[in-house]
Scaffold this motif. Structure first.
Motif, PDB file in Angstrom:
ATOM      1  N   VAL A   1     -32.132 -40.072  94.832  1.00  0.00           N
ATOM      2  CA  VAL A   1     -33.274 -40.871  94.379  1.00  0.00           C
ATOM      3  C   VAL A   1     -32.799 -41.746  93.238  1.00  0.00           C
ATOM      4  N   LYS A   2     -33.129 -43.031  93.295  1.00  0.00           N
ATOM      5  CA  LYS A   2     -32.736 -43.967  92.246  1.00  0.00           C
ATOM      6  C   LYS A   2     -33.962 -44.723  91.739  1.00  0.00           C
ATOM      7  N   VAL A   3     -33.955 -44.996  90.430  1.00  0.00           N
ATOM      8  CA  VAL A   3     -34.965 -45.835  89.791  1.00  0.00           C
ATOM      9  C   VAL A   3     -34.249 -46.998  89.125  1.00  0.00           C
ATOM     10  N   MET A   4     -34.541 -48.207  89.560  1.00  0.00           N
ATOM     11  CA  MET A   4     -33.882 -49.411  89.043  1.00  0.00           C
ATOM     12  C   MET A   4     -32.356 -49.257  89.080  1.00  0.00           C
ATOM     13  N   GLY A   5     -31.866 -48.640  90.150  1.00  0.00           N
ATOM     14  CA  GLY A   5     -30.435 -48.462  90.341  1.00  0.00           C
ATOM     15  C   GLY A   5     -29.843 -47.240  89.678  1.00  0.00           C
ATOM     16  N   HIS A   6     -30.626 -46.500  88.910  1.00  0.00           N
ATOM     17  CA  HIS A   6     -30.122 -45.328  88.184  1.00  0.00           C
ATOM     18  C   HIS A   6     -30.453 -44.048  88.956  1.00  0.00           C
TER      19      HIS A   6
ATOM     20  N   PHE B   1     -29.713 -39.750  84.385  1.00  0.00           N
ATOM     21  CA  PHE B   1     -31.109 -39.356  84.206  1.00  0.00           C
ATOM     22  C   PHE B   1     -31.781 -40.013  83.002  1.00  0.00           C
ATOM     23  N   ALA B   2     -31.059 -40.254  81.926  1.00  0.00           N
ATOM     24  CA  ALA B   2     -31.671 -40.852  80.737  1.00  0.00           C
ATOM     25  C   ALA B   2     -32.175 -42.268  81.043  1.00  0.00           C
ATOM     26  N   ALA B   3     -31.342 -43.068  81.695  1.00  0.00           N
ATOM     27  CA  ALA B   3     -31.755 -44.434  82.039  1.00  0.00           C
ATOM     28  C   ALA B   3     -32.876 -44.428  83.075  1.00  0.00           C
ATOM     29  N   ALA B   4     -32.809 -43.479  84.023  1.00  0.00           N
ATOM     30  CA  ALA B   4     -33.860 -43.387  85.037  1.00  0.00           C
ATOM     31  C   ALA B   4     -35.196 -43.035  84.399  1.00  0.00           C
TER      32      ALA B   4
ATOM     33  N   GLY C   1     -41.761 -42.396  70.104  1.00  0.00           N
ATOM     34  CA  GLY C   1     -40.563 -41.835  69.484  1.00  0.00           C
ATOM     35  C   GLY C   1     -39.652 -41.141  70.472  1.00  0.00           C
ATOM     36  N   TYR C   2     -40.234 -40.538  71.523  1.00  0.00           N
ATOM     37  CA  TYR C   2     -39.409 -39.889  72.540  1.00  0.00           C
ATOM     38  C   TYR C   2     -38.445 -40.879  73.179  1.00  0.00           C
ATOM     39  N   PHE C   3     -38.828 -42.162  73.207  1.00  0.00           N
ATOM     40  CA  PHE C   3     -37.990 -43.194  73.827  1.00  0.00           C
ATOM     41  C   PHE C   3     -37.261 -44.032  72.774  1.00  0.00           C
ATOM     42  N   GLY C   4     -37.268 -43.540  71.524  1.00  0.00           N
ATOM     43  CA  GLY C   4     -36.537 -44.227  70.462  1.00  0.00           C
ATOM     44  C   GLY C   4     -37.176 -45.527  70.026  1.00  0.00           C
ATOM     45  N   ILE C   5     -38.480 -45.665  70.230  1.00  0.00           N
ATOM     46  CA  ILE C   5     -39.175 -46.914  69.894  1.00  0.00           C
ATOM     47  C   ILE C   5     -39.939 -46.732  68.579  1.00  0.00           C
TER      48      ILE C   5
ATOM     49  N   PRO D   1     -42.444 -49.241  80.798  1.00  0.00           N
ATOM     50  CA  PRO D   1     -41.514 -48.991  81.904  1.00  0.00           C
ATOM     51  C   PRO D   1     -41.701 -50.016  83.022  1.00  0.00           C
ATOM     52  N   PRO D   2     -40.622 -50.413  83.680  1.00  0.00           N
ATOM     53  CA  PRO D   2     -40.762 -51.339  84.808  1.00  0.00           C
ATOM     54  C   PRO D   2     -41.388 -50.693  86.037  1.00  0.00           C
TER      55      PRO D   2
END
Length: 307
Positions: free
Chosen positions: A64-69, A75-78, A106-110, A155-156
């Motif tokens: 399974v891939k999300v945006m190629g990941h 998994f982090a990028a996905a 914050g979980y996503f470093g934002i 998220p896209p």
């Protein structure tokens, strides 16, 4: 590059009766910017597929891939490319709505994400609840917060797993207006729902699952066009004759019976008169997605029996 790609995905669980195959070679792609529907009866494998996509379960086979990941390898990028609104109402009772959204950021470093949080609160009708504690909110308001949490990192790809289950009409309208706006801006949306009128109105393409297999995958318009004939809809307090009852869809006083053509309409009405069934508010229309769904599931069930 597909926004989401399922490649030969299978999932097997051990059971007392042997291996239970919840997913059996599921393959399809969702293109960027699509509003895609994933439909199926309870136990079809929808939640298992979403869990694998979210990284909550691991596929026994396939990728399974999300945006190629790859969701298992990269998994982090996905996870960063994905926002999921779960079925269950999961919340932390110790924080206000705004605090919950800041923590999720914050979980996503934002950091310093308040401008987007304010936009989410306004778009989902939560502005006046920003300072309210999560445990003080109604079920519908909690559902709105879950949507905001899924979108807080922009998220896209957005996954909505039964997002309107048990909520009021106002929330449905608010939610769909907001999500449709994000979709128009290029976000990919994957929707699972048992409200098939929502899928018919929103989804450009639909996949249907049964017993862990894809049994239909096409544009919504093509699925509707493939079911020819007319649909008789009427109200009655009388029992339908057995030959019609076996093919009718009855909800309370409302009965719906599919017919192939004008001759079929006349024959059905004649059979109702002959049986003494009194009808009200007769309508003759085209099949909707619920009719298509039931027909596909019934044919898939017959194919399973034949195997």
């Amino acid at each position: 590059m597909p926004a989401v790609s399922f490649q030969g995905v299978a999932k097997t669980y051990p059971s007392a009766k042997g291996a239970l195959r919840a997913l059996d070679g599921v393959s399809f792609d969702i293109e960027p910017g699509e509003f895609f529907g994933l439909l199926g009866p309870n136990g079809a494998g929808k939640t298992t597929l979403i869990s694998i996509l979210a990284g909550l379960a691991q596929a026994s086979e396939g990728r399974v891939k999300v945006m190629g990941h790859d969701v298992a390898i990269d998994f982090a990028a996905a996870r960063h490319a994905l926002g999921i609104v779960p079925q269950e109402l999961v919340f932390d009772p110790f924080f206000t709505v705004r605090e919950a959204l800041r923590i999720q950021s914050g979980y996503f470093g934002i950091r310093h994400n308040d401008d987007w949080i304010d936009e989410l609160l306004a778009g989902l009708g939560l502005t006046d609840k920003a300072g309210a504690n999560m445990r003080q909110l109604s079920g519908g308001m909690k559902r709105r917060v879950l949507v905001a949490q899924a979108l807080v990192h922009k998220p896209p790809v957005i996954v909505l797993d039964e997002p309107t289950a048990g909520v009021d009409v106002e929330l449905r309208q608010t939610l769909w207006q907001f999500i449709a706006g994000l979709n128009r801006k290029g976000h990919t949306v994957l929707l699972t729902t048992h409200y098939l009128e929502e899928a018919e109105a929103l989804c450009g393409r639909i996949a249907m699952l049964k017993s862990g297999r894809i049994v239909a995958l096409d544009r919504t318009a093509n699925l509707l066009a493939a079911t020819k004939g007319s649909m008789l809809r009427f109200k009655t307090d009388d029992a339908l004759p057995p030959d019609l009852a076996g093919q009718a869809r009855v909800t309370g006083r409302i009965a719906q019976i599919a017919t192939r053509d004008a001759n079929g309409v006349e024959a059905t009405l004649a059979r109702l008169r002959e049986s003494g069934v009194r009808i009200e508010d007769l309508e003759i229309g085209r099949a909707d997605l619920e009719d298509v769904f039931l027909s596909i599931m019934q044919n898939a069930g017959k194919a399973e029996v034949a195997r």
